[in-house]
Design a protein around this motif. Structure first.
Motif, PDB file in Angstrom:
ATOM      1  N   VAL A 300       0.831  -1.202   0.000  1.00  0.00           N
ATOM      2  CA  VAL A 300       0.000   0.000   0.000  1.00  0.00           C
ATOM      3  C   VAL A 300       0.867   1.254   0.000  1.00  0.00           C
ATOM      4  O   VAL A 300       0.563   2.234  -0.707  1.00  0.00           O
ATOM      5  N   ALA A 301       1.960   1.235   0.745  1.00  0.00           N
ATOM      6  CA  ALA A 301       2.868   2.379   0.735  1.00  0.00           C
ATOM      7  C   ALA A 301       3.381   2.639  -0.675  1.00  0.00           C
ATOM      8  O   ALA A 301       3.476   3.797  -1.112  1.00  0.00           O
ATOM      9  N   GLY A 302       3.700   1.570  -1.412  1.00  0.00           N
ATOM     10  CA  GLY A 302       4.153   1.730  -2.781  1.00  0.00           C
ATOM     11  C   GLY A 302       3.060   2.250  -3.695  1.00  0.00           C
ATOM     12  O   GLY A 302       3.315   3.064  -4.592  1.00  0.00           O
ATOM     13  N   LEU A 303       1.832   1.804  -3.485  1.00  0.00           N
ATOM     14  CA  LEU A 303       0.716   2.251  -4.323  1.00  0.00           C
ATOM     15  C   LEU A 303       0.381   3.717  -4.068  1.00  0.00           C
ATOM     16  O   LEU A 303       0.036   4.453  -4.999  1.00  0.00           O
ATOM     17  N   LEU A 304       0.487   4.178  -2.826  1.00  0.00           N
ATOM     18  CA  LEU A 304       0.221   5.573  -2.513  1.00  0.00           C
ATOM     19  C   LEU A 304       1.375   6.472  -2.934  1.00  0.00           C
ATOM     20  O   LEU A 304       1.169   7.639  -3.274  1.00  0.00           O
ATOM     21  N   GLY A 305       2.589   5.936  -2.923  1.00  0.00           N
ATOM     22  CA  GLY A 305       3.738   6.629  -3.481  1.00  0.00           C
ATOM     23  C   GLY A 305       4.276   7.767  -2.632  1.00  0.00           C
ATOM     24  O   GLY A 305       4.034   7.859  -1.421  1.00  0.00           O
ATOM     25  N   GLU A 306       4.996   8.671  -3.309  1.00  0.00           N
ATOM     26  CA  GLU A 306       5.701   9.751  -2.631  1.00  0.00           C
ATOM     27  C   GLU A 306       4.768  10.857  -2.148  1.00  0.00           C
ATOM     28  O   GLU A 306       5.211  11.774  -1.450  1.00  0.00           O
ATOM     29  N   GLY A 307       3.496  10.784  -2.513  1.00  0.00           N
ATOM     30  CA  GLY A 307       2.564  11.831  -2.108  1.00  0.00           C
ATOM     31  C   GLY A 307       2.091  11.731  -0.676  1.00  0.00           C
ATOM     32  O   GLY A 307       1.325  12.585  -0.220  1.00  0.00           O
ATOM     33  N   VAL A 308       2.528  10.682   0.041  1.00  0.00           N
ATOM     34  CA  VAL A 308       2.090  10.511   1.427  1.00  0.00           C
ATOM     35  C   VAL A 308       3.282  10.325   2.352  1.00  0.00           C
ATOM     36  O   VAL A 308       4.403  10.032   1.914  1.00  0.00           O
ATOM     37  N   THR A 309       3.015  10.492   3.617  1.00  0.00           N
ATOM     38  CA  THR A 309       4.013  10.248   4.650  1.00  0.00           C
ATOM     39  C   THR A 309       3.333   9.567   5.831  1.00  0.00           C
ATOM     40  O   THR A 309       2.116   9.372   5.836  1.00  0.00           O
ATOM     41  N   ASP A 310       4.118   9.175   6.819  1.00  0.00           N
ATOM     42  CA  ASP A 310       3.587   8.586   8.061  1.00  0.00           C
ATOM     43  C   ASP A 310       2.734   7.346   7.785  1.00  0.00           C
ATOM     44  O   ASP A 310       1.663   7.162   8.390  1.00  0.00           O
ATOM     45  N   VAL A 311       3.182   6.482   6.897  1.00  0.00           N
ATOM     46  CA  VAL A 311       2.443   5.247   6.617  1.00  0.00           C
ATOM     47  C   VAL A 311       2.624   4.279   7.779  1.00  0.00           C
ATOM     48  O   VAL A 311       3.744   4.024   8.219  1.00  0.00           O
ATOM     49  N   SER A 312       1.519   3.765   8.281  1.00  0.00           N
ATOM     50  CA  SER A 312       1.582   2.779   9.362  1.00  0.00           C
ATOM     51  C   SER A 312       0.382   1.858   9.251  1.00  0.00           C
ATOM     52  O   SER A 312      -0.547   2.116   8.482  1.00  0.00           O
ATOM     53  N   SER A 313       0.401   0.777  10.007  1.00  0.00           N
ATOM     54  CA  SER A 313      -0.716  -0.158   9.914  1.00  0.00           C
ATOM     55  C   SER A 313      -0.901  -0.939  11.199  1.00  0.00           C
ATOM     56  O   SER A 313       0.009  -1.034  12.033  1.00  0.00           O
ATOM     57  N   VAL A 314      -2.099  -1.479  11.336  1.00  0.00           N
ATOM     58  CA  VAL A 314      -2.422  -2.399  12.427  1.00  0.00           C
ATOM     59  C   VAL A 314      -3.218  -3.550  11.831  1.00  0.00           C
ATOM     60  O   VAL A 314      -3.903  -3.392  10.813  1.00  0.00           O
ATOM     61  N   THR A 315      -3.117  -4.710  12.436  1.00  0.00           N
ATOM     62  CA  THR A 315      -3.955  -5.832  12.028  1.00  0.00           C
ATOM     63  C   THR A 315      -4.973  -6.123  13.123  1.00  0.00           C
ATOM     64  O   THR A 315      -4.740  -5.839  14.304  1.00  0.00           O
ATOM     65  N   ALA A 316      -6.096  -6.664  12.703  1.00  0.00           N
ATOM     66  CA  ALA A 316      -7.161  -7.023  13.631  1.00  0.00           C
ATOM     67  C   ALA A 316      -7.946  -8.167  13.006  1.00  0.00           C
ATOM     68  O   ALA A 316      -7.720  -8.541  11.847  1.00  0.00           O
ATOM     69  N   THR A 317      -8.858  -8.728  13.780  1.00  0.00           N
ATOM     70  CA  THR A 317      -9.714  -9.790  13.255  1.00  0.00           C
ATOM     71  C   THR A 317     -11.165  -9.467  13.557  1.00  0.00           C
ATOM     72  O   THR A 317     -11.481  -8.789  14.535  1.00  0.00           O
ATOM     73  N   VAL A 318     -12.025  -9.934  12.671  1.00  0.00           N
ATOM     74  CA  VAL A 318     -13.453  -9.855  12.913  1.00  0.00           C
ATOM     75  C   VAL A 318     -13.958 -11.285  13.045  1.00  0.00           C
ATOM     76  O   VAL A 318     -13.653 -12.141  12.205  1.00  0.00           O
ATOM     77  N   ARG A 319     -14.667 -11.543  14.116  1.00  0.00           N
ATOM     78  CA  ARG A 319     -15.125 -12.915  14.387  1.00  0.00           C
ATOM     79  C   ARG A 319     -16.431 -13.185  13.647  1.00  0.00           C
ATOM     80  O   ARG A 319     -17.376 -12.407  13.692  1.00  0.00           O
ATOM     81  N   GLN A 320     -16.467 -14.309  12.938  1.00  0.00           N
ATOM     82  CA  GLN A 320     -17.643 -14.699  12.160  1.00  0.00           C
ATOM     83  C   GLN A 320     -18.186 -16.014  12.698  1.00  0.00           C
ATOM     84  O   GLN A 320     -17.417 -16.907  13.069  1.00  0.00           O
ATOM     85  N   VAL A 374     -16.905 -21.070  14.280  1.00  0.00           N
ATOM     86  CA  VAL A 374     -16.443 -19.754  14.722  1.00  0.00           C
ATOM     87  C   VAL A 374     -15.068 -19.518  14.119  1.00  0.00           C
ATOM     88  O   VAL A 374     -14.125 -20.267  14.387  1.00  0.00           O
ATOM     89  N   CYS A 375     -14.943 -18.467  13.292  1.00  0.00           N
ATOM     90  CA  CYS A 375     -13.684 -18.164  12.613  1.00  0.00           C
ATOM     91  C   CYS A 375     -13.314 -16.706  12.819  1.00  0.00           C
ATOM     92  O   CYS A 375     -14.186 -15.834  12.888  1.00  0.00           O
ATOM     93  N   ASP A 376     -12.019 -16.433  12.892  1.00  0.00           N
ATOM     94  CA  ASP A 376     -11.510 -15.066  12.931  1.00  0.00           C
ATOM     95  C   ASP A 376     -10.944 -14.712  11.560  1.00  0.00           C
ATOM     96  O   ASP A 376     -10.052 -15.417  11.057  1.00  0.00           O
ATOM     97  N   TRP A 377     -11.434 -13.623  10.970  1.00  0.00           N
ATOM     98  CA  TRP A 377     -10.982 -13.186   9.652  1.00  0.00           C
ATOM     99  C   TRP A 377     -10.062 -11.987   9.839  1.00  0.00           C
ATOM    100  O   TRP A 377     -10.481 -10.945  10.357  1.00  0.00           O
ATOM    101  N   GLU A 378      -8.832 -12.112   9.419  1.00  0.00           N
ATOM    102  CA  GLU A 378      -7.837 -11.063   9.641  1.00  0.00           C
ATOM    103  C   GLU A 378      -7.903  -9.989   8.558  1.00  0.00           C
ATOM    104  O   GLU A 378      -8.054 -10.277   7.380  1.00  0.00           O
ATOM    105  N   TYR A 379      -7.766  -8.744   8.992  1.00  0.00           N
ATOM    106  CA  TYR A 379      -7.657  -7.617   8.066  1.00  0.00           C
ATOM    107  C   TYR A 379      -6.584  -6.662   8.570  1.00  0.00           C
ATOM    108  O   TYR A 379      -6.160  -6.718   9.724  1.00  0.00           O
TER     109      TYR A 379
END
Length: 387
Positions: A300-320, A374-379
């Motif tokens: 995603v950082a590569g897709l957004l390119g030089e026009g952005v800064t402060d790229v960061s991420s978190v992962t989480a799950t949604v229970r189904q 019961v499954c956890d789906w990661e995003y």
């Protein structure tokens, strides 16, 4: 680094499918290399008579090559150390019949993924039209409720407030746009499936929320530069036909200092596995890139390119929760556009095999808590600031 040979099955010796597999593998290798991983795609050889495509990688280990192939959404037959040269298109890689005629399907790393010129790259307009038809098939409204927690998490994580003008890209039935409106933001949503927009409008009316909704695709946003304080997408832009163009558009319409937030299924998670399972039964259309690439921060950082800064991420799950794995499989085969469309291209035996694999996938992710599946789906949520 050593060289490793990957063997892929290509149904009916389809040359176009082989080229598509190669493009996906090359992209996955490049993505891993940008992450600092020691792997590099070298070339490919296609053996139509054997329904086989061989990919040659240079890497630190076979496991890293397997990871690259998995990230590409491809199912390998096996991977082994390359002991036979594949430099000549007429030579036979190890373990294949000698004398087989081979056709090189090597792709140029300098070809733009957004090229639509005949003979130089995939026709992304045609791909976009196909994908629009896929998402118009089935009944996504029967599935959409599963992603409500993801959308709410995204809006909370980015910190949408009353003074923000917010764009929800690929809004679907309106989850993110409605969540932003509930926070008194000026909310706008776009999607290229009119039926889904109709549902979003009805939902907004039912809650007496003001949301502007428009028909458009992620690669051609109908707004001026720097029009929004916040640009969001939850399980939406990841399915764009042209990833590079979509990334550029997200940045273009965000004001300097504005925020971008994207929630996407991860390659390693449950939905990543489901999409790979479908792809193993029905090849994606030529030019399609794995949607779960958007579930990797570096991509995603590569897709957004030089026009952005402060790229960061978190992962989480949604229970189904489902009654059982069979209910999950039948729900998605009946209503979810990608699986519904894929099943429609198979005969009875093929559909049964796809269903069996979806059931097995769900069972493999069951938390075993009793009372059903019961499954956890990661995003992953990736955020960035517009320069």
């Amino acid at each position: 680094m050593a060289e490793y040979l990957v063997e892929l099955y290509v149904a009916q010796g389809d040359h176009v499918a082989a080229q598509h597999h190669v493009a996906l593998a090359e992209q996955a290798g490049a993505d891993l290399a940008r992450e600092g991983r020691a792997v590099r795609f070298l070339r490919s050889i296609f053996v139509p008579e054997d329904d086989t495509c061989f990919l040659l990688f240079e890497a630190d280990s076979a496991a890293l090559v397997t990871e690259a192939v998995g990230r590409a959404g491809l199912r390998l037959e096996h991977v082994s150390a390359a002991t036979t040269s594949v430099a000549g298109a007429q030579e036979s890689p190890a373990d294949t019949t000698k004398g087989t005629s081979m056709t090189s399907t090597t792709t140029s790393s300098t070809t733009s993924s957004s090229s639509t010129t005949s003979g130089t790259g995939p026709d992304l307009k045609e791909l976009r039209d196909k994908q629009q038809k896929v998402w118009s098939s089935g009944d996504y409204n029967k599935i959409a409720a599963l992603t409500v927690p993801v959308s709410e998490h995204l809006v909370d994580h980015v910190g949408v407030g009353p003074t923000d003008r917010v764009l929800d890209v690929a809004t679907g039935t309106g989850h993110v746009a409605l969540a932003a409106a509930r926070r008194s933001a000026e909310s706008v949503g776009i999607d290229y499936v009119p039926a889904l927009l109709d549902i979003a409008r009805r939902r907004a009316e039912a809650e007496d929320l003001v949301v502007e909704l428009a028909e458009a695709d992620a690669e051609h946003l109908p707004y001026d530069d720097a029009s929004f304080d916040v640009v969001l997408s939850a399980i939406g832009v990841m399915f764009a036909a042209d990833h590079d163009a979509a990334g550029r558009e997200l940045v273009r319409v965000t004001r300097p200092g504005g925020r971008i937030g994207l929630a996407s299924w991860t390659p390693e998670g449950f939905v990543g596995g489901m999409l790979r399972t479908v792809g193993a039964h029905v090849s994606p259309p030529p030019g399609a890139q794995p949607a779960t690439r958007w579930g990797t921060e570096e991509v995603v950082a590569g897709l957004l390119g030089e026009g952005v800064t402060d790229v960061s991420s978190v992962t989480a799950t949604v229970r189904q929760r489902f009654t059982d794995a069979a209910e999950f499989a039948d729900l998605f085969l009946t209503w979810y556009g990608p699986t519904y469309a894929a099943a429609g291209r198979l005969d009875d035996e093929g559909r049964a095999a796809l269903r069996a694999d979806l059931v097995a996938l769900a069972e493999s992710h069951d938390r075993g808590e009793g009372g059903g599946l019961v499954c956890d789906w990661e995003y992953r949520i990736v955020t960035a600031t517009r320069r």
